[in-house]
Design a protein around this motif. Structure first.
Motif, mmCIF file in Angstrom:
data_model
loop_
_atom_site.group_PDB
_atom_site.id
_atom_site.type_symbol
_atom_site.label_atom_id
_atom_site.label_comp_id
_atom_site.label_asym_id
_atom_site.label_seq_id
_atom_site.Cartn_x
_atom_site.Cartn_y
_atom_site.Cartn_z
ATOM 1 N N LEU A 27 26.408 -20.782 35.469
ATOM 2 C CA LEU A 27 25.999 -20.055 34.269
ATOM 3 C C LEU A 27 26.080 -20.943 33.032
ATOM 4 C CD1 LEU A 27 27.669 -16.627 35.008
ATOM 5 C CD2 LEU A 27 25.223 -17.045 34.727
ATOM 6 N N ARG A 28 27.138 -21.734 32.912
ATOM 7 C CA ARG A 28 27.254 -22.648 31.774
ATOM 8 C C ARG A 28 26.087 -23.633 31.766
ATOM 9 N NH1 ARG A 28 32.611 -22.261 32.961
ATOM 10 N NH2 ARG A 28 32.621 -24.130 34.262
ATOM 11 N N ARG A 29 25.770 -24.195 32.926
ATOM 12 C CA ARG A 29 24.647 -25.141 33.002
ATOM 13 C C ARG A 29 23.328 -24.462 32.654
ATOM 14 N NH1 ARG A 29 25.473 -27.799 38.759
ATOM 15 N NH2 ARG A 29 23.240 -27.423 38.768
ATOM 16 N N ALA A 30 23.117 -23.265 33.166
ATOM 17 C CA ALA A 30 21.859 -22.559 32.916
ATOM 18 C C ALA A 30 21.719 -22.170 31.448
ATOM 19 C CB ALA A 30 21.785 -21.312 33.794
ATOM 20 N N ASN A 31 22.807 -21.799 30.817
ATOM 21 C CA ASN A 31 22.745 -21.308 29.439
ATOM 22 C C ASN A 31 22.795 -22.410 28.383
ATOM 23 O OD1 ASN A 31 22.489 -18.647 30.243
ATOM 24 N ND2 ASN A 31 24.693 -18.284 30.228
ATOM 25 N N THR A 32 22.990 -23.674 28.790
ATOM 26 C CA THR A 32 23.031 -24.747 27.790
ATOM 27 C C THR A 32 21.644 -25.173 27.332
ATOM 28 O OG1 THR A 32 23.155 -26.446 29.500
ATOM 29 C CG2 THR A 32 25.241 -25.700 28.535
ATOM 30 N N THR A 33 20.604 -24.770 28.015
ATOM 31 C CA THR A 33 19.258 -25.100 27.570
ATOM 32 C C THR A 33 18.922 -24.287 26.328
ATOM 33 O OG1 THR A 33 16.921 -25.179 28.174
ATOM 34 C CG2 THR A 33 18.219 -23.421 29.142
ATOM 35 N N GLU A 34 18.029 -24.798 25.496
ATOM 36 C CA GLU A 34 17.655 -24.069 24.285
ATOM 37 C C GLU A 34 16.569 -23.031 24.550
ATOM 38 O OE1 GLU A 34 15.123 -26.446 21.422
ATOM 39 O OE2 GLU A 34 15.900 -28.067 22.696
ATOM 40 N N TYR A 35 16.162 -22.905 25.794
ATOM 41 C CA TYR A 35 15.124 -21.948 26.158
ATOM 42 C C TYR A 35 15.698 -20.840 27.026
ATOM 43 C CZ TYR A 35 12.287 -25.815 24.575
ATOM 44 O OH TYR A 35 11.755 -26.814 23.829
ATOM 45 N N GLY A 36 14.964 -19.739 27.127
ATOM 46 C CA GLY A 36 15.443 -18.639 27.941
ATOM 47 C C GLY A 36 14.361 -17.612 28.233
ATOM 48 N N LEU A 37 13.236 -18.062 28.759
ATOM 49 C CA LEU A 37 12.157 -17.127 29.057
ATOM 50 C C LEU A 37 12.453 -16.346 30.329
ATOM 51 C CD1 LEU A 37 9.424 -16.017 28.201
ATOM 52 C CD2 LEU A 37 8.347 -17.829 29.551
ATOM 53 N N ALA A 38 12.702 -17.033 31.418
ATOM 54 C CA ALA A 38 12.939 -16.357 32.691
ATOM 55 C C ALA A 38 13.865 -17.192 33.562
ATOM 56 C CB ALA A 38 11.616 -16.120 33.418
ATOM 57 N N SER A 39 14.491 -16.514 34.506
ATOM 58 C CA SER A 39 15.367 -17.194 35.454
ATOM 59 C C SER A 39 15.290 -16.460 36.785
ATOM 60 C CB SER A 39 16.806 -17.210 34.936
ATOM 61 O OG SER A 39 17.270 -15.879 34.801
ATOM 62 N N GLY A 40 15.770 -17.108 37.817
ATOM 63 C CA GLY A 40 15.764 -16.494 39.135
ATOM 64 C C GLY A 40 17.079 -16.710 39.843
ATOM 65 N N THR A 65 13.366 -12.779 44.149
ATOM 66 C CA THR A 65 11.920 -12.853 43.984
ATOM 67 C C THR A 65 11.671 -13.688 42.734
ATOM 68 O OG1 THR A 65 9.865 -11.572 43.840
ATOM 69 C CG2 THR A 65 11.766 -10.742 42.599
ATOM 70 N N TYR A 66 10.421 -13.987 42.447
ATOM 71 C CA TYR A 66 10.133 -14.671 41.193
ATOM 72 C C TYR A 66 8.727 -14.342 40.734
ATOM 73 C CZ TYR A 66 10.875 -17.794 37.366
ATOM 74 O OH TYR A 66 11.058 -18.274 36.104
ATOM 75 N N ASN A 67 8.604 -14.047 39.474
ATOM 76 C CA ASN A 67 7.334 -13.771 38.820
ATOM 77 C C ASN A 67 6.631 -12.532 39.372
ATOM 78 O OD1 ASN A 67 5.795 -14.448 36.639
ATOM 79 N ND2 ASN A 67 4.411 -15.758 37.782
ATOM 80 N N LYS A 68 7.395 -11.613 39.904
ATOM 81 C CA LYS A 68 6.848 -10.342 40.360
ATOM 82 C C LYS A 68 7.355 -9.286 39.381
ATOM 83 C CE LYS A 68 6.659 -7.252 44.303
ATOM 84 N NZ LYS A 68 7.181 -6.967 45.641
ATOM 85 N N THR A 69 6.456 -8.768 38.571
ATOM 86 C CA THR A 69 6.880 -7.866 37.514
ATOM 87 C C THR A 69 5.874 -6.749 37.315
ATOM 88 O OG1 THR A 69 7.660 -7.772 35.232
ATOM 89 C CG2 THR A 69 5.833 -9.242 35.675
ATOM 90 N N ASP A 70 6.275 -5.737 36.633
ATOM 91 C CA ASP A 70 5.418 -4.613 36.272
ATOM 92 C C ASP A 70 4.808 -4.911 34.910
ATOM 93 O OD1 ASP A 70 4.542 -2.092 35.154
ATOM 94 O OD2 ASP A 70 5.701 -1.102 36.716
ATOM 95 N N VAL A 71 3.533 -4.649 34.741
ATOM 96 C CA VAL A 71 2.877 -4.956 33.467
ATOM 97 C C VAL A 71 3.439 -4.137 32.311
ATOM 98 C CG1 VAL A 71 0.733 -5.756 34.520
ATOM 99 C CG2 VAL A 71 0.990 -3.343 33.930
ATOM 100 N N ALA A 72 4.101 -3.032 32.599
ATOM 101 C CA ALA A 72 4.681 -2.204 31.541
ATOM 102 C C ALA A 72 6.131 -2.568 31.238
ATOM 103 C CB ALA A 72 4.595 -0.728 31.920
ATOM 104 N N ALA A 73 6.695 -3.521 31.974
ATOM 105 C CA ALA A 73 8.079 -3.918 31.736
ATOM 106 C C ALA A 73 8.159 -4.756 30.463
ATOM 107 C CB ALA A 73 8.602 -4.738 32.917
ATOM 108 N N PRO A 74 9.213 -4.577 29.669
ATOM 109 C CA PRO A 74 9.370 -5.407 28.473
ATOM 110 C C PRO A 74 9.363 -6.880 28.848
ATOM 111 C CG PRO A 74 10.961 -3.630 28.478
ATOM 112 C CD PRO A 74 10.294 -3.617 29.818
#
Length: 108
Positions: A27-40, A65-74
């Motif tokens: 989690l520390r490694r993942a959260n040190t990036t300055e970006y945060g669009l999506a994760s799996g 899963t990855y990149n499987k989403t509902d079009v109405a999801a935020p």
């Protein structure tokens, strides 16, 4: 690595090894990036996946899963990956003003 620190678009996935049980280190490694669009998160342990999804600083967290989403999801990212959420009830709350109404019962 450069690819793990940049926001790449396209069919790109960074897979990182970690020591068994070192979830907080991941989690520390993942959260040190300055970006945060999506994760799996891929795991057989659903409670661990839910724990990780609460701690990740990402707008969308996919579990097994990855990149499987509902079009109405935020949709939207955190940090440098967006300015909030699009779609869903969350975006409506930011656009609506809620007045405070006070009534003196004696005056009616």
């Amino acid at each position: 690595m450069y690819i793990a620190q940049e926001e790449s678009f396209g069919p790109v996935m960074v897979i990182s090894k970690f020591k068994n049980g070192d979830v907080d280190g991941v989690l520390r490694r993942a959260n040190t990036t300055e970006y945060g669009l999506a994760s799996g998160v891929f795991t057989k342990d659903l409670s661990k996946a839910l724990y990780i999804s609460e701690k990740l600083e990402a707008g969308t967290v996919f579990i097994n899963t990855y990149n499987k989403t509902d079009v109405a999801a935020p949709f939207g990212g955190f940090k440098q990956s967006g300015f909030g959420k699009d779609l869903g009830k969350l975006v409506l709350s930011s656009l609506i003003t809620h007045p405070t109404v006070q009534i003196d019962e004696k005056a009616t």
